[in-house]
Scaffold this motif. Structure first.
Motif, short mmCIF file in Angstrom:
data_model
loop_
_atom_site.label_atom_id
_atom_site.label_comp_id
_atom_site.label_asym_id
_atom_site.label_seq_id
_atom_site.Cartn_x
_atom_site.Cartn_y
_atom_site.Cartn_z
N LEU A 85 41.72 43.95 43.40
CA LEU A 85 40.60 43.35 44.13
C LEU A 85 40.68 41.82 44.08
O LEU A 85 40.40 41.14 45.08
CB LEU A 85 39.27 43.83 43.55
CG LEU A 85 38.02 43.54 44.39
CD1 LEU A 85 38.11 44.29 45.71
CD2 LEU A 85 36.76 43.95 43.64
N ALA A 86 41.05 41.27 42.91
CA ALA A 86 41.19 39.82 42.79
C ALA A 86 42.31 39.30 43.68
O ALA A 86 42.16 38.25 44.34
CB ALA A 86 41.47 39.45 41.33
N LEU A 87 43.42 40.03 43.73
CA LEU A 87 44.52 39.65 44.61
C LEU A 87 44.09 39.69 46.08
O LEU A 87 44.47 38.83 46.88
CB LEU A 87 45.72 40.58 44.39
CG LEU A 87 46.43 40.49 43.04
CD1 LEU A 87 47.50 41.57 42.93
CD2 LEU A 87 47.06 39.12 42.85
N VAL A 88 43.29 40.69 46.42
CA VAL A 88 42.78 40.81 47.79
C VAL A 88 41.90 39.62 48.15
O VAL A 88 42.03 39.02 49.23
CB VAL A 88 41.98 42.13 47.96
CG1 VAL A 88 41.14 42.11 49.23
CG2 VAL A 88 42.93 43.33 47.97
N GLN A 89 41.00 39.25 47.24
CA GLN A 89 40.09 38.14 47.51
C GLN A 89 40.84 36.81 47.63
O GLN A 89 40.60 36.03 48.55
CB GLN A 89 39.04 38.04 46.39
CG GLN A 89 37.93 37.03 46.68
CD GLN A 89 36.97 37.49 47.76
OE1 GLN A 89 36.04 38.24 47.53
NE2 GLN A 89 37.21 37.05 49.00
N VAL A 90 41.75 36.57 46.71
CA VAL A 90 42.54 35.33 46.75
C VAL A 90 43.46 35.33 47.97
O VAL A 90 43.58 34.33 48.68
CB VAL A 90 43.37 35.16 45.46
CG1 VAL A 90 44.30 33.96 45.59
CG2 VAL A 90 42.46 34.99 44.26
N GLY A 92 43.07 37.05 50.78
CA GLY A 92 42.30 37.04 52.02
C GLY A 92 41.79 35.66 52.38
O GLY A 92 41.93 35.19 53.51
N LEU A 93 41.18 34.99 51.41
CA LEU A 93 40.64 33.65 51.66
C LEU A 93 41.71 32.58 51.59
O LEU A 93 41.55 31.50 52.14
CB LEU A 93 39.53 33.34 50.65
CG LEU A 93 38.31 34.26 50.68
CD1 LEU A 93 37.27 33.79 49.66
CD2 LEU A 93 37.69 34.31 52.07
N GLY A 94 42.81 32.89 50.89
CA GLY A 94 43.89 31.91 50.73
C GLY A 94 43.76 31.20 49.40
O GLY A 94 42.67 30.81 49.00
N PHE A 95 44.89 31.03 48.71
CA PHE A 95 44.84 30.43 47.39
C PHE A 95 44.41 28.96 47.46
O PHE A 95 43.79 28.44 46.53
CB PHE A 95 46.19 30.58 46.67
CG PHE A 95 47.26 29.65 47.16
CD1 PHE A 95 47.49 28.43 46.54
CD2 PHE A 95 48.07 30.00 48.23
CE1 PHE A 95 48.48 27.58 46.99
CE2 PHE A 95 49.07 29.16 48.68
CZ PHE A 95 49.27 27.93 48.06
N MET A 96 44.70 28.29 48.58
CA MET A 96 44.27 26.89 48.70
C MET A 96 42.75 26.81 48.86
O MET A 96 42.12 25.87 48.38
CB MET A 96 44.96 26.24 49.90
CG MET A 96 46.34 25.69 49.60
SD MET A 96 46.39 24.57 48.19
CE MET A 96 45.21 23.32 48.69
N THR A 97 42.15 27.80 49.51
CA THR A 97 40.70 27.84 49.63
C THR A 97 40.06 28.02 48.26
O THR A 97 39.07 27.34 47.93
CB THR A 97 40.27 29.00 50.56
OG1 THR A 97 40.90 28.84 51.83
CG2 THR A 97 38.76 29.03 50.73
N MET A 98 40.63 28.92 47.46
CA MET A 98 40.11 29.15 46.12
C MET A 98 40.30 27.92 45.24
O MET A 98 39.41 27.55 44.47
CB MET A 98 40.80 30.36 45.49
CG MET A 98 40.68 31.65 46.30
SD MET A 98 38.97 32.19 46.53
CE MET A 98 38.53 32.65 44.85
N ALA A 99 41.46 27.27 45.35
CA ALA A 99 41.71 26.06 44.57
C ALA A 99 40.75 24.95 44.96
O ALA A 99 40.25 24.21 44.09
CB ALA A 99 43.16 25.60 44.78
N THR A 100 40.46 24.84 46.25
CA THR A 100 39.51 23.83 46.72
C THR A 100 38.11 24.11 46.20
O THR A 100 37.36 23.19 45.84
CB THR A 100 39.49 23.78 48.25
OG1 THR A 100 40.82 23.55 48.73
CG2 THR A 100 38.58 22.68 48.76
#
Length: 452
Positions: A85-90, A92-100
């Protein structure tokens, strides 16, 4: 001394471009996910997970595809399911989105390089307002996923313990909104047991559509009164998506109406729900309320076309994108009518966009044909099943005719690569691997050639 002086500038010049950083970032996330899924805590006691199956699952989750070689609900422990689920969320939104997001929480300044990466990751034409868009992405995701999770929890609480209903509600809300296609209902059945359930059908379709139209369109819809209208992008995405859903539902209804393994046993409400659901899910949803393998060949091929078109740019879905398809359709009608320009909603489409649409479509076609031909020599399956699996992997859909669990090790590796390319996009990967484009110093004379 001279040697040392020459070395320093070379080291400074070794910088990664935004496409290269995106490729490396997604590859790193997949590697971490593979490692976590291979831990004993991720697998139930009677299970055994090979490295290729762990890699396949991690790639499918990070690329929000949903193709599975092991049943998510029965093979993995709650820890393994949370990793997925965590891989899906990251993913889906993109790792750069999460990092931002973390940078904004820590009140860290977003650099120009970060903005360039976000522009590439969100498939935007400009950096203007990109950080503001990321804030909206997070808010919209939390609101949509939270509301859907609550609704699904209340629905499933009538047939399972409340704690399990909450867990199921959260998992499926995140999976469906990110167009991932993972489910916990067991035995690779997807949502088939809810084929006539209006609540599950409606919530699932809304989540798939919301994730598939993209955050730019959602933002436009939310700010509709403020701006008193929609952008050209939003108009094209909404009109083309609506047309594809309606046409898809009608075609599937007609083709499967008398099929005893799909629509025929259902009542009229079930037939309508199923037709619309199977029309929406190929846009990158990955779940199904009917058995895809039991459908007629004509329907299966039609679903391949829908998967090929895919979702909208800047969304959690894949495919060549509905805007690309709209430009191709527009070009066809403009040529038939003898017009030089493609006009949509009183706006002329610039030549650069038309060339890009043609490039993406041809690259995708060549890639799918090549991969399908390779797999047809290594896998024991009919060509339609292989083409279906290949298109599903590239378009990050996750639907399958039953071939996924029967793939050889080589086949799994090929599908992993296909999912990876599909999530990043063939052009992004080409930019990452190819040389930097330089300025053209001259133009060749114009030539004439007969076409048609």
């Amino acid at each position: 001394m001279k040697f040392d002086v020459k070395e320093k500038p070379d080291l400074k010049k070794r910088k990664f471009s935004p496409p290269q950083i995106l490729v490396l970032g997604f590859a790193l996330i997949i590697a971490i996910g593979t490692f976590l899924l291979m831990l004993p805590i991720s697998i139930k006691q009677d299970g055994r997970l090979s490295w290729i199956d762990a890699l396949f699952t991690a790639t499918s989750a990070t690329c929000v595809t949903g193709l599975t070689v092991k049943d998510t609900g029965t093979f993995f422990t709650p820890f393994g399911q949370v990793v997925i689920l965590a891989l899906v969320q990251v993913g889906g939104l993109g790792f750069m989105t999460m990092a931002t997001l973390f940078s904004l929480v820590l009140k860290r300044r977003i650099s120009l390089k970060d903005r360039l990466l976000l522009q590439q990751a969100m498939n935007q034409n400009t950096m203007e307002g990109i950080v503001r868009l990321i804030r909206k992405v997070m808010v919209y995701s939390v609101v949509i996923e939270g509301t859907a999770a609550l609704a699904l929890t209340l629905r499933w609480a009538v047939e399972m313990p409340f704690s399990q209903a909450v867990y199921y509600g959260v998992f499926h809300a995140i999976s469906l909104f990110n167009n991932a296609g993972f489910d916990l209902l067991g035995n690779f059945q997807s949502l088939t047991r809810h084929v006539s359930d209006p609540i599950v059908n409606l919530i699932s379709m809304v989540l798939i559509i919301s994730g598939g139209i993209g955050f730019i369109v959602i933002s436009d819809l939310v700010d509709y009164r403020k701006h008193r209208g929609l952008s050209l992008h939003s108009k094209v995405v909404l009109s083309m998506s609506g047309a594809l859903i309606a046409i898809g539902a009608i075609v599937i209804f007609i083709f499967e109406f008398t099929n005893p393994y799909t629509l025929e046993p259902l009542n009229w409400a079930g037939k309508i729900w199923s037709s619309f659901f199977q029309s929406i899910t190929p846009r990158s949803g990955g779940v199904a309320t009917l058995d895809i393998a039991s459908m007629r060949h004509a329907t299966q091929f039609f679903i391949i076309i829908l998967m090929f078109i895919g979702a909208a740019p800047g969304s959690t879905g894949g495919g060549i994108k509905v805007t690309t398809f709209a430009i191709l359709i527009g070009a066809m009608f403009s040529m038939i009518r003898g017009r030089d320009d493609i006009v949509m909603f009183r706006y002329r489409i610039v030549q650069e966009r038309i060339v890009k649409a043609l490039t993406i479509t041809l690259l995708t076609l060549f890639l799918l044909i090549f991969i399908a031909m390779v797999l047809s020599t290594t896998e024991s399956a009919d060509f339609l099943s292989i083409l279906f699996e290949t298109t599903s992997a590239f378009s990050t859909v996750g639907l399958s005719m039953g071939l996924t669990t029967k793939l050889t090790v080589f086949g799994k590796i090929v599908i992993c690569i296909t999912m990876f390319i599909g999530r990043l996009g063939p052009l992004t990967l080409a930019y990452a691997l190819g040389p930097k484009k330089g300025r053209e110093l001259y133009r060749h004379p114009e030539g004439q050639m007969i076409i048609g």
